[in-house]
Design a protein around this motif. Sequence first.
Motif, PDB file in Angstrom:
ATOM      1  N   ILE A  39     -42.100  -7.125  50.735  1.00  0.00           N
ATOM      2  CA  ILE A  39     -41.159  -7.022  49.881  1.00  0.00           C
ATOM      3  C   ILE A  39     -40.860  -5.142  50.573  1.00  0.00           C
ATOM      4  O   ILE A  39     -39.587  -4.907  50.902  1.00  0.00           O
ATOM      5  CB  ILE A  39     -41.598  -7.138  48.651  1.00  0.00           C
ATOM      6  CG1 ILE A  39     -40.993  -8.189  48.150  1.00  0.00           C
ATOM      7  CG2 ILE A  39     -39.584  -6.057  48.122  1.00  0.00           C
ATOM      8  CD1 ILE A  39     -41.026  -8.927  46.903  1.00  0.00           C
ATOM      9  N   PRO A  40     -41.331  -4.228  50.137  1.00  0.00           N
ATOM     10  CA  PRO A  40     -41.570  -2.700  50.695  1.00  0.00           C
ATOM     11  C   PRO A  40     -41.136  -2.662  51.951  1.00  0.00           C
ATOM     12  O   PRO A  40     -40.148  -2.189  52.462  1.00  0.00           O
ATOM     13  CB  PRO A  40     -42.244  -2.228  50.236  1.00  0.00           C
ATOM     14  CG  PRO A  40     -43.073  -2.876  49.209  1.00  0.00           C
ATOM     15  CD  PRO A  40     -42.745  -4.411  49.514  1.00  0.00           C
ATOM     16  N   SER A  41     -41.600  -3.722  52.643  1.00  0.00           N
ATOM     17  CA  SER A  41     -41.809  -3.308  54.194  1.00  0.00           C
ATOM     18  C   SER A  41     -40.113  -4.246  54.774  1.00  0.00           C
ATOM     19  O   SER A  41     -39.895  -3.491  55.542  1.00  0.00           O
ATOM     20  CB  SER A  41     -42.891  -4.587  54.840  1.00  0.00           C
ATOM     21  OG  SER A  41     -42.066  -4.320  56.240  1.00  0.00           O
ATOM     22  N   PHE A  42     -39.532  -4.957  53.565  1.00  0.00           N
ATOM     23  CA  PHE A  42     -38.359  -5.713  54.088  1.00  0.00           C
ATOM     24  C   PHE A  42     -36.850  -5.378  53.547  1.00  0.00           C
ATOM     25  O   PHE A  42     -36.261  -4.942  54.447  1.00  0.00           O
ATOM     26  CB  PHE A  42     -38.193  -7.183  53.463  1.00  0.00           C
ATOM     27  CG  PHE A  42     -37.292  -7.684  54.029  1.00  0.00           C
ATOM     28  CD1 PHE A  42     -37.049  -8.595  54.479  1.00  0.00           C
ATOM     29  CD2 PHE A  42     -36.266  -7.872  52.492  1.00  0.00           C
ATOM     30  CE1 PHE A  42     -35.429  -9.239  54.656  1.00  0.00           C
ATOM     31  CE2 PHE A  42     -34.928  -9.034  52.629  1.00  0.00           C
ATOM     32  CZ  PHE A  42     -34.796  -9.311  53.975  1.00  0.00           C
ATOM     33  N   VAL A  44     -37.325  -1.937  53.708  1.00  0.00           N
ATOM     34  CA  VAL A  44     -36.998  -1.050  54.447  1.00  0.00           C
ATOM     35  C   VAL A  44     -36.686  -1.621  56.207  1.00  0.00           C
ATOM     36  O   VAL A  44     -36.785   0.085  57.443  1.00  0.00           O
ATOM     37  CB  VAL A  44     -37.741   0.543  54.550  1.00  0.00           C
ATOM     38  CG1 VAL A  44     -37.770   0.820  52.861  1.00  0.00           C
ATOM     39  CG2 VAL A  44     -39.975   0.051  54.895  1.00  0.00           C
ATOM     40  N   TRP A  45     -36.347  -2.013  56.422  1.00  0.00           N
ATOM     41  CA  TRP A  45     -36.408  -2.412  57.818  1.00  0.00           C
ATOM     42  C   TRP A  45     -35.739  -1.697  58.243  1.00  0.00           C
ATOM     43  O   TRP A  45     -35.943  -1.716  59.342  1.00  0.00           O
ATOM     44  CB  TRP A  45     -36.939  -4.463  57.686  1.00  0.00           C
ATOM     45  CG  TRP A  45     -36.814  -4.918  59.185  1.00  0.00           C
ATOM     46  CD1 TRP A  45     -35.573  -4.802  60.034  1.00  0.00           C
ATOM     47  CD2 TRP A  45     -37.632  -5.728  59.068  1.00  0.00           C
ATOM     48  NE1 TRP A  45     -36.131  -5.724  60.914  1.00  0.00           N
ATOM     49  CE2 TRP A  45     -37.516  -5.733  60.394  1.00  0.00           C
ATOM     50  CE3 TRP A  45     -39.245  -6.094  58.378  1.00  0.00           C
ATOM     51  CZ2 TRP A  45     -38.967  -6.593  61.313  1.00  0.00           C
ATOM     52  CZ3 TRP A  45     -39.697  -6.740  59.306  1.00  0.00           C
ATOM     53  CH2 TRP A  45     -39.935  -7.436  60.587  1.00  0.00           C
ATOM     54  N   ASN A  46     -34.200  -2.320  58.678  1.00  0.00           N
ATOM     55  CA  ASN A  46     -33.534  -1.251  59.482  1.00  0.00           C
ATOM     56  C   ASN A  46     -33.760   0.103  59.558  1.00  0.00           C
ATOM     57  O   ASN A  46     -33.509   1.010  60.172  1.00  0.00           O
ATOM     58  CB  ASN A  46     -32.467  -1.482  58.698  1.00  0.00           C
ATOM     59  CG  ASN A  46     -32.170  -2.951  58.511  1.00  0.00           C
ATOM     60  OD1 ASN A  46     -32.349  -3.297  59.105  1.00  0.00           O
ATOM     61  ND2 ASN A  46     -30.790  -3.230  57.266  1.00  0.00           N
ATOM     62  N   TYR A  47     -34.826   1.274  58.054  1.00  0.00           N
ATOM     63  CA  TYR A  47     -34.366   2.136  58.070  1.00  0.00           C
ATOM     64  C   TYR A  47     -36.444   2.488  59.449  1.00  0.00           C
ATOM     65  O   TYR A  47     -36.226   3.673  59.171  1.00  0.00           O
ATOM     66  CB  TYR A  47     -35.152   3.148  56.650  1.00  0.00           C
ATOM     67  CG  TYR A  47     -32.917   2.099  56.200  1.00  0.00           C
ATOM     68  CD1 TYR A  47     -32.195   2.861  56.354  1.00  0.00           C
ATOM     69  CD2 TYR A  47     -33.477   1.903  55.200  1.00  0.00           C
ATOM     70  CE1 TYR A  47     -31.507   2.374  55.892  1.00  0.00           C
ATOM     71  CE2 TYR A  47     -32.392   1.389  54.525  1.00  0.00           C
ATOM     72  CZ  TYR A  47     -31.023   1.804  55.043  1.00  0.00           C
ATOM     73  OH  TYR A  47     -29.682   1.262  54.019  1.00  0.00           O
ATOM     74  N   PHE A  55     -46.790  -7.139  61.522  1.00  0.00           N
ATOM     75  CA  PHE A  55     -46.893  -7.950  62.002  1.00  0.00           C
ATOM     76  C   PHE A  55     -48.640  -8.474  61.471  1.00  0.00           C
ATOM     77  O   PHE A  55     -48.804  -9.086  60.709  1.00  0.00           O
ATOM     78  CB  PHE A  55     -46.075  -8.097  63.366  1.00  0.00           C
ATOM     79  CG  PHE A  55     -47.173  -9.818  63.149  1.00  0.00           C
ATOM     80  CD1 PHE A  55     -45.728 -11.134  62.724  1.00  0.00           C
ATOM     81  CD2 PHE A  55     -47.839 -10.369  64.370  1.00  0.00           C
ATOM     82  CE1 PHE A  55     -46.490 -12.603  63.203  1.00  0.00           C
ATOM     83  CE2 PHE A  55     -48.590 -11.852  64.430  1.00  0.00           C
ATOM     84  CZ  PHE A  55     -47.060 -12.681  64.291  1.00  0.00           C
ATOM     85  N   VAL A  56     -49.597  -7.417  62.377  1.00  0.00           N
ATOM     86  CA  VAL A  56     -50.650  -8.092  62.562  1.00  0.00           C
ATOM     87  C   VAL A  56     -51.364  -7.289  60.620  1.00  0.00           C
ATOM     88  O   VAL A  56     -51.477  -8.799  59.788  1.00  0.00           O
ATOM     89  CB  VAL A  56     -51.629  -6.963  62.895  1.00  0.00           C
ATOM     90  CG1 VAL A  56     -53.066  -6.658  62.710  1.00  0.00           C
ATOM     91  CG2 VAL A  56     -50.873  -7.133  64.439  1.00  0.00           C
ATOM     92  N   VAL A  57     -50.374  -6.554  60.142  1.00  0.00           N
ATOM     93  CA  VAL A  57     -50.920  -6.159  58.564  1.00  0.00           C
ATOM     94  C   VAL A  57     -50.650  -7.689  57.605  1.00  0.00           C
ATOM     95  O   VAL A  57     -51.246  -8.021  56.651  1.00  0.00           O
ATOM     96  CB  VAL A  57     -50.614  -4.871  58.393  1.00  0.00           C
ATOM     97  CG1 VAL A  57     -50.971  -4.517  56.676  1.00  0.00           C
ATOM     98  CG2 VAL A  57     -50.852  -3.529  58.776  1.00  0.00           C
ATOM     99  N   PHE A  58     -49.164  -7.540  57.390  1.00  0.00           N
ATOM    100  CA  PHE A  58     -49.112  -8.731  57.003  1.00  0.00           C
ATOM    101  C   PHE A  58     -48.873 -10.161  57.079  1.00  0.00           C
ATOM    102  O   PHE A  58     -49.573 -10.773  56.243  1.00  0.00           O
ATOM    103  CB  PHE A  58     -46.680  -8.829  56.838  1.00  0.00           C
ATOM    104  CG  PHE A  58     -47.000  -7.602  55.648  1.00  0.00           C
ATOM    105  CD1 PHE A  58     -46.806  -7.834  54.394  1.00  0.00           C
ATOM    106  CD2 PHE A  58     -45.847  -6.866  56.799  1.00  0.00           C
ATOM    107  CE1 PHE A  58     -46.185  -5.713  54.326  1.00  0.00           C
ATOM    108  CE2 PHE A  58     -45.483  -5.146  56.474  1.00  0.00           C
ATOM    109  CZ  PHE A  58     -46.148  -5.223  54.978  1.00  0.00           C
TER     110      PHE A  58
END
Length: 84
Positions: A39-42, A44-47, A55-58
Amino acid sequence: LMSIGNKLSFSIRHEILYPSIAFYWAAVVINVILRLAWIPSFLVWNYVKPSPWRFVVFSSVEIIRRFIWNFFRVESEQLNNYEH
């Protein structure tokens, strides 16, 4: 097989194979954390500049989460086969 006599065992089966109910509750908490880790990555995806490491981490986090639950699935199958 161990019987559970703990008040926190309201949703855990009555017979368990692992020595402590804390294993089960830790797995529940870890599952929630790992399930929501993206969720945190999603948000701030545009920023944030795209990175192949994201991709590797998640993907790794999801593999670890599924690996943990495979232990409990095997336990469930073993107990179900033992009971029948």
